[in-house]
Design an enzyme around this catalytic site. Structure first.
Site, PDB file in Angstrom:
ATOM      1  N   GLN A 182       3.478   7.185  15.176  1.00 13.84           N
ATOM      2  CA  GLN A 182       2.486   8.531  15.323  1.00 13.84           C
ATOM      3  C   GLN A 182       2.339   9.081  13.617  1.00 13.84           C
ATOM      4  OE1 GLN A 182       5.598  11.090  16.943  1.00 13.84           O
ATOM      5  NE2 GLN A 182       7.016  10.931  15.866  1.00 13.84           N
ATOM      6  N   ARG A 183       1.081   9.837  13.718  1.00 17.00           N
ATOM      7  CA  ARG A 183       1.423  10.629  12.458  1.00 17.00           C
ATOM      8  C   ARG A 183      -0.013  11.848  12.976  1.00 17.00           C
ATOM      9  NH1 ARG A 183      -2.235   6.549   9.312  1.00 17.00           N
ATOM     10  NH2 ARG A 183      -0.018   5.618   8.504  1.00 17.00           N
ATOM     11  N   TYR A 219       0.330  -1.424  -0.128  1.00 18.59           N
ATOM     12  CA  TYR A 219      -0.062  -0.341  -0.114  1.00 18.59           C
ATOM     13  C   TYR A 219       1.206   0.973  -0.524  1.00 18.59           C
ATOM     14  CZ  TYR A 219      -3.883   3.554   1.658  1.00 18.59           C
ATOM     15  OH  TYR A 219      -4.803   4.027   1.637  1.00 18.59           O
ATOM     16  N   LYS A 274       1.436   3.676  -3.263  1.00 18.56           N
ATOM     17  CA  LYS A 274       0.673   5.065  -3.799  1.00 18.56           C
ATOM     18  C   LYS A 274       2.521   5.775  -3.355  1.00 18.56           C
ATOM     19  CE  LYS A 274      -3.463   4.964  -2.131  1.00 18.56           C
ATOM     20  NZ  LYS A 274      -4.653   5.028  -2.638  1.00 18.56           N
ATOM     21  N   VAL A 318      -9.086   1.110  13.316  1.00 15.23           N
ATOM     22  CA  VAL A 318      -9.807   1.725  14.411  1.00 15.23           C
ATOM     23  C   VAL A 318     -10.809   2.006  14.534  1.00 15.23           C
ATOM     24  CG1 VAL A 318      -8.530   3.347  14.378  1.00 15.23           C
ATOM     25  CG2 VAL A 318      -8.342   1.775  16.545  1.00 15.23           C
ATOM     26  N   ARG A 358      -3.093   9.033  16.601  1.00 15.06           N
ATOM     27  CA  ARG A 358      -3.798   8.884  14.654  1.00 15.06           C
ATOM     28  C   ARG A 358      -4.694  10.508  14.651  1.00 15.06           C
ATOM     29  NH1 ARG A 358      -0.832   5.387  14.053  1.00 15.06           N
ATOM     30  NH2 ARG A 358      -1.496   3.551  12.536  1.00 15.06           N
ATOM     31  N   GLN A 407      -0.010   4.867  20.512  1.00 10.29           N
ATOM     32  CA  GLN A 407      -0.002   5.834  19.254  1.00 10.29           C
ATOM     33  C   GLN A 407      -0.487   6.535  18.726  1.00 10.29           C
ATOM     34  OE1 GLN A 407      -0.991   2.218  19.761  1.00 10.29           O
ATOM     35  NE2 GLN A 407      -1.479   1.297  18.063  1.00 10.29           N
TER      36      GLN A 407
HETATM   37  P1  NAD Z   1     -13.266   1.545   0.516  1.00 12.49           P
HETATM   38  O1  NAD Z   1     -12.117   0.476   0.537  1.00 12.49           O
HETATM   39  O2  NAD Z   1     -13.741   1.923   1.188  1.00 12.49           O
HETATM   40  O3  NAD Z   1     -13.054   2.309  -1.122  1.00 12.49           O
HETATM   41  C1  NAD Z   1     -12.068   2.063  -1.810  1.00 12.49           C
HETATM   42  C2  NAD Z   1     -13.163   1.520  -2.535  1.00 12.49           C
HETATM   43  O4  NAD Z   1     -12.108   1.453  -3.973  1.00 12.49           O
HETATM   44  C3  NAD Z   1     -14.179   0.116  -3.052  1.00 12.49           C
HETATM   45  O5  NAD Z   1     -15.368   0.294  -3.600  1.00 12.49           O
HETATM   46  C4  NAD Z   1     -13.748  -0.549  -3.759  1.00 12.49           C
HETATM   47  O6  NAD Z   1     -14.246  -1.613  -3.697  1.00 12.49           O
HETATM   48  C5  NAD Z   1     -12.843  -0.086  -4.974  1.00 12.49           C
HETATM   49  N1  NAD Z   1     -12.081  -1.024  -5.312  1.00 12.49           N
HETATM   50  C6  NAD Z   1     -10.449  -1.162  -4.673  1.00 12.49           C
HETATM   51  N2  NAD Z   1      -9.607  -1.666  -5.856  1.00 12.49           N
HETATM   52  C7  NAD Z   1     -10.546  -1.899  -6.796  1.00 12.49           C
HETATM   53  C8  NAD Z   1     -10.169  -2.483  -8.158  1.00 12.49           C
HETATM   54  N3  NAD Z   1      -9.093  -2.474  -8.744  1.00 12.49           N
HETATM   55  N4  NAD Z   1     -10.528  -1.756  -9.532  1.00 12.49           N
HETATM   56  C9  NAD Z   1     -11.926  -0.761  -9.097  1.00 12.49           C
HETATM   57  N5  NAD Z   1     -12.898  -0.622  -7.811  1.00 12.49           N
HETATM   58  C10 NAD Z   1     -11.816  -1.019  -6.833  1.00 12.49           C
HETATM   59  O7  NAD Z   1     -11.926   3.153   1.338  1.00 12.49           O
HETATM   60  P2  NAD Z   1     -12.186   4.340   1.158  1.00 12.49           P
HETATM   61  O8  NAD Z   1     -11.451   4.615   2.960  1.00 12.49           O
HETATM   62  O9  NAD Z   1     -13.085   4.973   0.877  1.00 12.49           O
HETATM   63  O10 NAD Z   1     -10.646   4.992   0.724  1.00 12.49           O
HETATM   64  C11 NAD Z   1     -10.244   5.515  -0.899  1.00 12.49           C
HETATM   65  C12 NAD Z   1      -9.688   6.277  -1.198  1.00 12.49           C
HETATM   66  O11 NAD Z   1      -8.691   7.001   0.128  1.00 12.49           O
HETATM   67  C13 NAD Z   1      -8.375   5.068  -1.253  1.00 12.49           C
HETATM   68  O12 NAD Z   1      -7.988   5.521  -2.880  1.00 12.49           O
HETATM   69  C14 NAD Z   1      -7.458   5.186  -0.131  1.00 12.49           C
HETATM   70  O13 NAD Z   1      -6.077   4.759  -0.466  1.00 12.49           O
HETATM   71  C15 NAD Z   1      -7.383   6.648  -0.295  1.00 12.49           C
HETATM   72  N6  NAD Z   1      -6.760   6.977   1.823  1.00 12.49           N
HETATM   73  C16 NAD Z   1      -8.503   6.944   2.494  1.00 12.49           C
HETATM   74  C17 NAD Z   1      -8.038   6.889   3.682  1.00 12.49           C
HETATM   75  C18 NAD Z   1      -9.225   6.524   4.655  1.00 12.49           C
HETATM   76  O14 NAD Z   1      -8.734   7.024   5.668  1.00 12.49           O
HETATM   77  N7  NAD Z   1     -10.317   6.612   4.309  1.00 12.49           N
HETATM   78  C19 NAD Z   1      -6.639   7.306   3.931  1.00 12.49           C
HETATM   79  C20 NAD Z   1      -5.564   7.554   3.122  1.00 12.49           C
HETATM   80  C21 NAD Z   1      -6.149   7.224   1.910  1.00 12.49           C
HETATM   81  N1  UDP Z   2      -5.720  -0.185  15.788  1.00 12.52           N
HETATM   82  C1  UDP Z   2      -5.935  -0.692  17.113  1.00 12.52           C
HETATM   83  N2  UDP Z   2      -6.758  -1.604  17.412  1.00 12.52           N
HETATM   84  C2  UDP Z   2      -7.692  -2.086  16.281  1.00 12.52           C
HETATM   85  C3  UDP Z   2      -7.152  -1.525  14.832  1.00 12.52           C
HETATM   86  C4  UDP Z   2      -6.513  -0.635  14.412  1.00 12.52           C
HETATM   87  O1  UDP Z   2      -5.354  -0.516  17.963  1.00 12.52           O
HETATM   88  O2  UDP Z   2      -8.818  -2.357  16.134  1.00 12.52           O
HETATM   89  C5  UDP Z   2      -4.574   0.472  15.887  1.00 12.52           C
HETATM   90  C6  UDP Z   2      -3.627  -0.099  15.085  1.00 12.52           C
HETATM   91  O3  UDP Z   2      -2.749  -0.782  15.152  1.00 12.52           O
HETATM   92  C7  UDP Z   2      -3.149   1.744  14.281  1.00 12.52           C
HETATM   93  C8  UDP Z   2      -4.211   2.370  14.476  1.00 12.52           C
HETATM   94  O4  UDP Z   2      -5.361   1.795  15.049  1.00 12.52           O
HETATM   95  O5  UDP Z   2      -1.809   1.432  15.160  1.00 12.52           O
HETATM   96  C9  UDP Z   2      -5.000   3.088  13.048  1.00 12.52           C
HETATM   97  O6  UDP Z   2      -4.831   2.171  12.550  1.00 12.52           O
HETATM   98  P1  UDP Z   2      -6.130   1.538  11.504  1.00 12.52           P
HETATM   99  O7  UDP Z   2      -6.425   0.328  10.459  1.00 12.52           O
HETATM  100  O8  UDP Z   2      -7.202   2.319  11.514  1.00 12.52           O
HETATM  101  O9  UDP Z   2      -5.421   3.079  10.280  1.00 12.52           O
HETATM  102  P2  UDP Z   2      -3.833   3.085   9.934  1.00 12.52           P
HETATM  103  O10 UDP Z   2      -2.619   1.592  10.991  1.00 12.52           O
HETATM  104  O11 UDP Z   2      -3.702   2.715   8.770  1.00 12.52           O
HETATM  105  O12 UDP Z   2      -3.422   4.278   9.929  1.00 12.52           O
END
Ligand code: NAD
Ligand code: UDP
Length: 307
Positions: free
Chosen positions: A272-273, A143, A147, A185, A209, A207
Site C-alpha cells: 500500500q502507498r 534504490y 535514496k 505500471v 498506489r 496492492q
Molecule cells: P527516468 O528514468 O525517466 O529519468 C531518470 C533520468 O536520469 C534519465 O534521463 C536517465 O538517463 C538519467 N540518469 C540515470 N542515471 C544517471 C547517471 N548515473 N548519470 C546521469 N544521468 C543518469 O525517471 P523519472 O521518473 O524521470 O525520475 C526522475 C527522478 O525522480 C529519479 O531520481 C527518481 O528516483 C525520482 N522519482 C520518480 C518517481 C516517479 O514516479 N516518476 C517517483 C519517485 C521518485
Molecule cells: N505492476 C503490475 N504490473 C506491471 C507493472 C507493475 O501489477 O506490469 C505493479 C507492481 O507490482 C506494483 C505496482 O504495480 O505493485 C506499481 O509498480 P511500479 O513499477 O509502477 O512502481 P513501484 O512499485 O515502484 O511503486
C-alpha cells in the site's frame, strides 16, 4: 537563474526543463541517457538558454550554477534492478557529487527522493515523520536504501556546511514521455491495452498506489525549490487505487480486447502507498489538481501517437 537539471532527458526532468525554459530561465541538462532520451529535450536544442551535457553523475563535474535539480537516477524497478550496484553508486556518489558542487558554488539543491524510503509501510497513509520499513538486502534495496543514504547525505551537508537543500519525496507519477518499455505500471498497462497484449497484474492486484500526474508533480517540485522549506516533503496525489482498479479503468478508457493475466508479485513489492500531503498544502500551498481520469486520457493520447 542558472539551473542544472541532472536526469534532465528523463521523464520528470524533461517536463521540469520545459517549465523552466518557458519562463526564460537558463538550463543545463545533464544526463547519461540510461533511461532518458534526447528526443525529450530535442526541441530546446539551439535555444540560447539551453545547454546539454552528456555526463554520468557518479563522476564529479565543475559548473557555475545557482540551482541544482538532482533527478538523475533510474526510477522504474525494471531499470534500477538491471544493474543494482550501478543504482547504488548513482544514488550515493551522484548525490555526493551534486552536494559537493552545490557547496562549492553556493547553489540551492533539490533532491528527488521517493516514497520508496517508506518501504513496505506499516502505517497508512504515510506522513513525512514515518521512518519506513525497508528491507536492506532485497532486490529493491539498491534504490530504496540508495535514496535513504542520499537523503542522509543531504541533511549532513545542511548541518555541516549549511548547504541549501530541498528534499522532495515523490510518489508514483505518470504522464506523457514515459518510455513504452519503462516497466512501471501505468505505461505497461496502457501499452498492453493499446496493442491488445495481456494486461500483466503482479500478485492479485489488491496492492495500492496513489498516482500523480506529471504537471502537478513538477509544479510541486518548483514550489518546494522556491520555498524556504527544506523538507523532506511528500509530493504526490493522495487518491489511492488498487492495481486491479487501475487495470480496469485503463481497459475501459481504451476499449481494449486485452485480457488480464496474473503474474507473481515481485519480492518486497509494497502492498500500500498513499501520501499525507498536509505539509505541502500548508507550507507550499500546493496540491494536485489533475485527477486520474484526465491524466490517463492525456497519457493514453501520448502513447497512441508514439506507438
Ligand atoms: P527516468 O528514468 O525517466 O529519468 C531518470 C533520468 O536520469 C534519465 O534521463 C536517465 O538517463 C538519467 N540518469 C540515470 N542515471 C544517471 C547517471 N548515473 N548519470 C546521469 N544521468 C543518469 O525517471 P523519472 O521518473 O524521470 O525520475 C526522475 C527522478 O525522480 C529519479 O531520481 C527518481 O528516483 C525520482 N522519482 C520518480 C518517481 C516517479 O514516479 N516518476 C517517483 C519517485 C521518485
Ligand atoms: N505492476 C503490475 N504490473 C506491471 C507493472 C507493475 O501489477 O506490469 C505493479 C507492481 O507490482 C506494483 C505496482 O504495480 O505493485 C506499481 O509498480 P511500479 O513499477 O509502477 O512502481 P513501484 O512499485 O515502484 O511503486
Amino acid at each position: 537563474m542558472r539551473n542544472l537539471v541532472t536526469g534532465g532527458a528523463g521523464f520528470l526532468g524533461s517536463h521540469l526543463i520545459d517549465k523552466l525554459l518557458n519562463v526564460s530561465e537558463e538550463v543545463i541538462c545533464l544526463d547519461n541517457y540510461f533511461t532518458g532520451r534526447k528526443t525529450n529535450i530535442a526541441k530546446w536544442l539551439g535555444n540560447k538558454n539551453f545547454e546539454l551535457i552528456r555526463h554520468d553523475v557518479i563522476n564529479p563535474i565543475q559548473l557555475e550554477v545557482d540551482r541544482i535539480w538532482h533527478l538523475a537516477c533510474p526510477a522504474s524497478p525494471v531499470h534500477y534492478q538491471s544493474n543494482p550496484i550501478k543504482t547504488s553508486k548513482t544514488s550515493f556518489l551522484g548525490t555526493y557529487n551534486m552536494l559537493g558542487l552545490a557547496r562549492r558554488v553556493n547553489a540551492r539543491i533539490l533532491f528527488a527522493s521517493t516514497s520508496e524510503v517508506y518501504g513496505d509501510p506499516e502505517i497508512h497513509p504515510q506522513p513525512e515523520e514515518y521512518k519506513g520499513s525497508v528491507n536492506p538486502i532485497g532486490i529493491r534495496s539498491c534504490y530504496d536504501e540508495g535514496k535513504r543514504i542520499a537523503e542522509s547525505l543531504c541533511f549532513d551537508y545542511q548541518r555541516m556546511h549549511q548547504t541549501e537543500i530541498r528534499v522532495a519525496r515523490i510518489f508514483n507519477t505518470y504522464g506523457p514521455r514515459m518510455i513504452p518499455n519503462d516497466g512501471r505500471v501505468v505505461s505497461n498497462f496502457i501499452v498492453q491495452a493499446l496493442t491488445n497484449q495481456p494486461i500483466t497484474i503482479y500478485g492479485d492486484g489488491s496492492q495500492t498506489r496513489s498516482f500523480c500526474y506529471v504537471d502537478d508533480l513538477v509544479n510541486g517540485l518548483i514550489s518546494l525549490m522556491n520555498s524556504s522549506e527544506i523538507g523532506p516533503m511528500n509530493i504526490g496525489n493522495p487518491s489511492e487505487f488498487t492495481i486491479k482498479e487501475l487495470a480496469e479503468i485503463i481497459l475501459k478508457k481504451i476499449n481494449s480486447n486485452s485480457k488480464i493475466i496474473y503474474l507473481p508479485l515481485p519480492q518486497d513489492d509494497p502492498l500500500q502507498r498513499k501520501p499525507i500531503i498536509d505539509k505541502a498544502k500548508d507550507k507550499l500551498d500546493w496540491f494536485p489538481k489533475v485527477n486520474l481520469e484526465v491524466g490517463l486520457e492525456n497519457t493514453i493520447n501520448y502513447f497512441k501517437k508514439v506507438l
